[in-house]
Motif scaffolding. Structure first.
Motif, mmCIF file in Angstrom:
data_model
loop_
_atom_site.group_PDB
_atom_site.id
_atom_site.type_symbol
_atom_site.label_atom_id
_atom_site.label_comp_id
_atom_site.label_asym_id
_atom_site.label_seq_id
_atom_site.Cartn_x
_atom_site.Cartn_y
_atom_site.Cartn_z
ATOM 1 N N LYS A 1 0.832 -1.209 0.000
ATOM 2 C CA LYS A 1 0.000 0.000 0.000
ATOM 3 C C LYS A 1 0.864 1.256 0.000
ATOM 4 N N GLY A 2 2.113 1.096 0.422
ATOM 5 C CA GLY A 2 3.073 2.196 0.348
ATOM 6 C C GLY A 2 3.792 2.131 -0.982
ATOM 7 N N GLN A 3 5.096 1.826 -0.926
ATOM 8 C CA GLN A 3 5.855 1.801 -2.175
ATOM 9 C C GLN A 3 6.688 0.536 -2.356
ATOM 10 N N LEU A 4 6.451 -0.494 -1.519
ATOM 11 C CA LEU A 4 7.252 -1.706 -1.583
ATOM 12 C C LEU A 4 7.008 -2.474 -2.883
ATOM 13 N N LYS A 5 8.092 -2.749 -3.585
ATOM 14 C CA LYS A 5 8.017 -3.471 -4.857
ATOM 15 C C LYS A 5 8.828 -4.756 -4.855
ATOM 16 N N VAL A 6 9.906 -4.797 -4.039
ATOM 17 C CA VAL A 6 10.870 -5.890 -4.148
ATOM 18 C C VAL A 6 11.333 -6.331 -2.763
ATOM 19 N N LEU A 7 11.416 -7.643 -2.590
ATOM 20 C CA LEU A 7 11.946 -8.232 -1.360
ATOM 21 C C LEU A 7 13.033 -9.227 -1.760
ATOM 22 N N ALA A 8 14.283 -8.862 -1.517
ATOM 23 C CA ALA A 8 15.426 -9.712 -1.866
ATOM 24 C C ALA A 8 15.953 -10.345 -0.580
#
Length: 319
Positions: free
Chosen positions: A71-78
Motif C-alpha cells: 500500500k506504500g511503495q514496496l516493490k521488491v523483497l530480496a
C-alpha cells in the motif's frame, strides 16, 4: 531514479562499508537499522511502507507486513541467504511484490561448522579448553568418528558439502531428502539414500541441513527421538523449529540423545531462560554458520544484483 532500500540482514549490515560504492552506482538510498537478529512483525509494519525494496535477513515478512508495504511503495523483497521460510511467498505473489533469494551460496561455510560441531561432540575439545583455563588438566576419553554412521537430513548444496567432509573423516553416510539425491554424490561419498525412519534407527550422528517447511516443522519430535539409538548426537545447522526443543530436552534427560550442537533455535536470539542453556552436553551457536568474510562479501553482491534486477522489472525498465 533513486530507490529507497531497507537492509535488515545482520551480516550485510556488519559489512555495509564494502557495499557503499555499489549503492551509489545503483542509485540506492539505503537505511540500516540497529538489529541483533531480526526485526519483529510490529517493527516492520511501522516502517515498511517507506521503502521501494528490502534486502532481508530472517525477519517475518508476513502477509500483514507485505500488505502494508504494498500500500506504500514496496516493490521488491530480496532475501539475503537461502531460507525463505520467514516470507509469505504466496502473499508476495498475490500483491505483485518481486521476491528472490541467494541459493547454493553457503555449502562450504555451513558444512565446515557442521563438521566442527561434530568434532566437538566427539572429542569435547571445548570442555578441555575451558578446564585448562581454570587450572585443571582435564583428560576426556572421546569417540572416534571413523566407521560411525552419519545421517544427513537435507542433501542439497549444504548437505552434499557435509557428506564430502564426513566421508574424509571415515564416516559411513546415510541421507534423507524429499527428492532423489544426486547419484554422482552418492557414488563419490558412498552415501546411501534411505527413508527417514531408517536414518533415525541407524545413525550415530544426525545432521539437519534442510529447509524449514510446513511439512518438516518439529520433524524431530518425541516420536522421532524414540526411534534413535541411545547416545545419538544431533547437529542442527538448518532452522530451529525443525526440532521440538521440549522433546529434545526429554531425550537429553533420558540419555537417548548424548549431545547436541545447535546453531539455531526455535526462538532467536535465545535467552538464559531457555532450559537448554543448562545442559553442558549441548553446544550452542548464534545462527552464524554461514558468516565468513568471503561468503558475506560474495552474497552481498548477489543480493544487490537480485534487488536491482527486480526493481528495474517492477518499474518497467527491463521491458
Amino acid at each position: 531514479m533513486t530507490w529507497r532500500i531497507l537492509i535488515t540482514c545482520p551480516p550485510m549490515l556488519a559489512s555495509i562499508e564494502s557495499c557503499q560504492e555499489r549503492f551509489k552506482t545503483e542509485n540506492l538510498e539505503v537505511v540500516t537499522p540497529e538489529i541483533v537478529q531480526q526485526l519483529s512483525e510490529d517493527e516492520l509494519c511501522q516502517i515498511i511502507a517507506e521503502f521501494d525494496g528490502v534486502i532481508a535477513g530472517d525477519d517475518p515478512f508476513t502477509a500483514k507486513v507485505l500488505e502494508i508495504g504494498q500500500k506504500g511503495q514496496l516493490k521488491v523483497l530480496a532475501k539475503w541467504g537461502i531460507g525463505v521460510d520467514a516470507i509469505d511467498l504466496e502473499a508476495a505473489k498475490n500483491l505483485g511484490i518481486y521476491t528472490s533469494n541467494t541459493p547454493n551460496v553457503f555449502g562450504d561455510e555451513v558444512a565446515d561448522v557442521a563438521l566442527g560441531y561434530t568434532l566437538l561432540l566427539a572429542r569435547q575439545l571445548h570442555k578441555i579448553d575451558s578446564a585448562i583455563r581454570q587450572g585443571n588438566w582435564l583428560k576426556i576419553q572421546g569417540t572416534s568418528l571413523r566407521n560411525k554412521v552419519a545421517g544427513i537430513i537435507g542433501v542439497g548444496s549444504i548437505g552434499a558439502a557435509i557428506a564430502r567432509r564426513f566421508k574424509v573423516m571415515g564416516m559411513n553416510l546415510l541421507g534423507y531428502d524429499v527428492r532423489t539425491i544426486d547419484p554422482k554424490l552418492c557414488q563419490e561419498t558412498q552415501l546411501k539414500q534411505v527413508e527417514l525412519h531408517q536414518l533415525f534407527q541407524a545413525s550415530d550422528c544426525i545432521v539437519l541441513a534442510c529447509n524449514l517447511t510446513p511439512e518438516n516443522y518439529h520433524l524431530l519430535d518425541e516420536k522421532a527421538f524414540n526411534q534413535m539409538k541411545n547416545g545419538t548426537w544431533i547437529v542442527n545447522v538448518a532452522r530451529g523449529p525443525i526440532i521440538d526443543e521440549k522433546a529434545l530436552i526429554n531425550a537429553l534427560d533420558s540419555g537417548r540423545i548424548a549431545g547436541a550442537a545447535l546453531d539455531v533455535f526455535e526462538s532467536e536470539p535465545i535467552t538464559t531462560e531457555n532450559p537448554l542453556v543448562k545442559y553442558e552436553q549441548v553446544i550452542m551457536g548464534s545462527h552464524n554458520s554461514s558468516n565468513t568474510r568471503e561468503a558475506v562479501l560474495r552474497v552481498n553482491q548477489i543480493a544487490i544484483d537480485n534487488l536491482v534486477r527486480d526493481l528495474k522489472r517492477a518499474s518497467g525498465e527491463n521491458q
